[in-house]
Scaffold this active site. Sequence first.
Site, short mmCIF file in Angstrom:
data_model
loop_
_atom_site.label_atom_id
_atom_site.label_comp_id
_atom_site.label_asym_id
_atom_site.label_seq_id
_atom_site.Cartn_x
_atom_site.Cartn_y
_atom_site.Cartn_z
N GLU A 1 0.83 -1.21 0.00
CA GLU A 1 0.00 0.00 0.00
C GLU A 1 0.86 1.26 0.00
O GLU A 1 1.87 1.32 0.71
CB GLU A 1 -0.89 -0.01 1.25
N SER A 50 -24.96 7.76 -16.68
CA SER A 50 -24.62 6.64 -15.79
C SER A 50 -25.88 6.17 -15.09
O SER A 50 -26.69 6.98 -14.61
CB SER A 50 -23.60 7.10 -14.75
N GLY A 107 -16.56 5.02 -4.11
CA GLY A 107 -15.88 5.71 -3.02
C GLY A 107 -15.61 4.85 -1.80
O GLY A 107 -15.40 5.36 -0.71
N GLY A 151 -13.09 2.69 -1.61
CA GLY A 151 -11.70 2.24 -1.64
C GLY A 151 -11.53 0.98 -2.49
O GLY A 151 -10.51 0.31 -2.43
N LEU A 152 -12.54 0.64 -3.29
CA LEU A 152 -12.46 -0.54 -4.16
C LEU A 152 -12.22 -0.15 -5.61
O LEU A 152 -12.32 -0.95 -6.52
CB LEU A 152 -13.74 -1.38 -4.03
N SER A 203 -13.75 2.13 -7.84
CA SER A 203 -14.80 2.28 -8.85
C SER A 203 -14.31 3.23 -9.94
O SER A 203 -14.73 3.13 -11.10
CB SER A 203 -16.08 2.82 -8.22
N GLU A 261 -6.62 10.32 -15.27
CA GLU A 261 -7.08 10.61 -13.90
C GLU A 261 -6.20 11.70 -13.26
O GLU A 261 -6.69 12.59 -12.58
CB GLU A 261 -7.13 9.34 -13.03
N ASP A 269 -4.20 0.81 -9.65
CA ASP A 269 -5.63 0.50 -9.81
C ASP A 269 -5.98 0.18 -11.25
O ASP A 269 -6.68 -0.78 -11.55
CB ASP A 269 -6.49 1.68 -9.32
N TYR A 298 -2.91 12.56 0.99
CA TYR A 298 -2.26 11.73 -0.03
C TYR A 298 -1.12 12.50 -0.68
O TYR A 298 0.00 12.01 -0.80
CB TYR A 298 -3.31 11.32 -1.07
#
Length: 378
Positions: free
Chosen positions: A31, A65, A116, A118-119, A121, A154, A166, A218
């Site tokens: 991480e 969407s 949102g 943390g997976l 999306s 991004e 990711d 971050y």
Amino acid sequence: MTHIDKVFLETFGDTPTIVAAAPGRVNLIGEHIDYSDGFVLPFAIKDRTFAAIRVRDDRKIRIASAQRRNKIIELQLDSVKPGLKGEWERYPLSVVWALGINQGMDIMIDGHVPLGAGLSSSAALECSVATALNHLFSLGFSLEDLARLTQKGENEYVGVPCGIMDQSVSLMAHAGSALLLDCRDLSTRNVSFDVASSGLELLIIDTQAHHSLTDGGYAERRASCESAVSKLKITSLRELSLEQLQQSRTLLNQTEYLRVHHAVTEMTRVLHAVEALEAKDFNLLGQLLNQSHASLRDDYTVSCPELNVAVDAALEAGALGARMVGGGFGGSAIALIHVSQTAQTISTIEKAFAQHHFKAPRFFTSLPSQGAEIIQRA
Ligand code: ADP
Ligand code: MG
């Protein structure tokens, strides 16, 4: 007719030319080191985002969407440039921009990755669009190219300084395996990730916490790593051994030292985790998850009370190991648990959250799944 075809028809009054899907991800270990050229070990989850596209014969882009009430956003292709204001649609538009698309389109998104949490999306969305466009326009980009281009989108278009992990895993993952990714050159190795045959599973705990520190926090961590790299006169933290770090400790301030200590030890833990997976030594894997969490909490200081309570409660309920995943300050944690203890683990975590007056967490499990693919082509 599939669900995405149906919503496309309802929204745009026609059928799509191409449909692609790309998954979210969980990072098993490694991480906050993708941007330090480290090794990471994520896997793709079963939940995916679908992108359905139809080319238009003008220079208009229409985009909608299912997670945003199918509301059509309409704009001119020529206005799609960094700096253009917008909301969620900046993610798919960042891909249109980064891949240099020169044709009008209707784009429908239907995402099944929790937003949102943390997976990732966001990567699922970007990579579904990128995969569809790459095939639709026969662009011939490799998966490495698409990972770098979607990351660029991004970073520069959406303005989120994410690393390369990711998008890479969303594009390159294989079912049944975790993906050992070398973030320096994007080389990969599939590492069989079969916990089920040992009676185990990986529980994903979405804490539903989102602390506002996220963005600044971050960037601040990345800046500390970059200033350490420059003070140590190296090109990335990947080059540094723990021994070398101890020897040059006086060149760094205390914060830089702690950040680098996390990065250097985390890179080693990833390689040990690969050995643990290959040997099916899940007790060792559990210990490495625990060490990773402690390092993120104490050295990198990106955890938060909700993540710590989730991890501690999972361990109290008998988990082999647990840690926060993703950027931190909220989002999800993972716990490696015995399948037979799933209900008990969930209830222990729920009780601990209630005691702390936290919002109730959500739980998922997922087997390692397939990366992005074309679902259908007209
Ligand atoms: P994560 O990637 O961990 O889920 P992010 O904040 O990076 O969290 O990305 C979430 C954002 O991505 C959402 O707020 C939204 O703007 C966009 N997004 C992702 N999936 C979808 C979707 N299916 N429909 C609309 N927007 C989406
Ligand atoms: Mg994201």
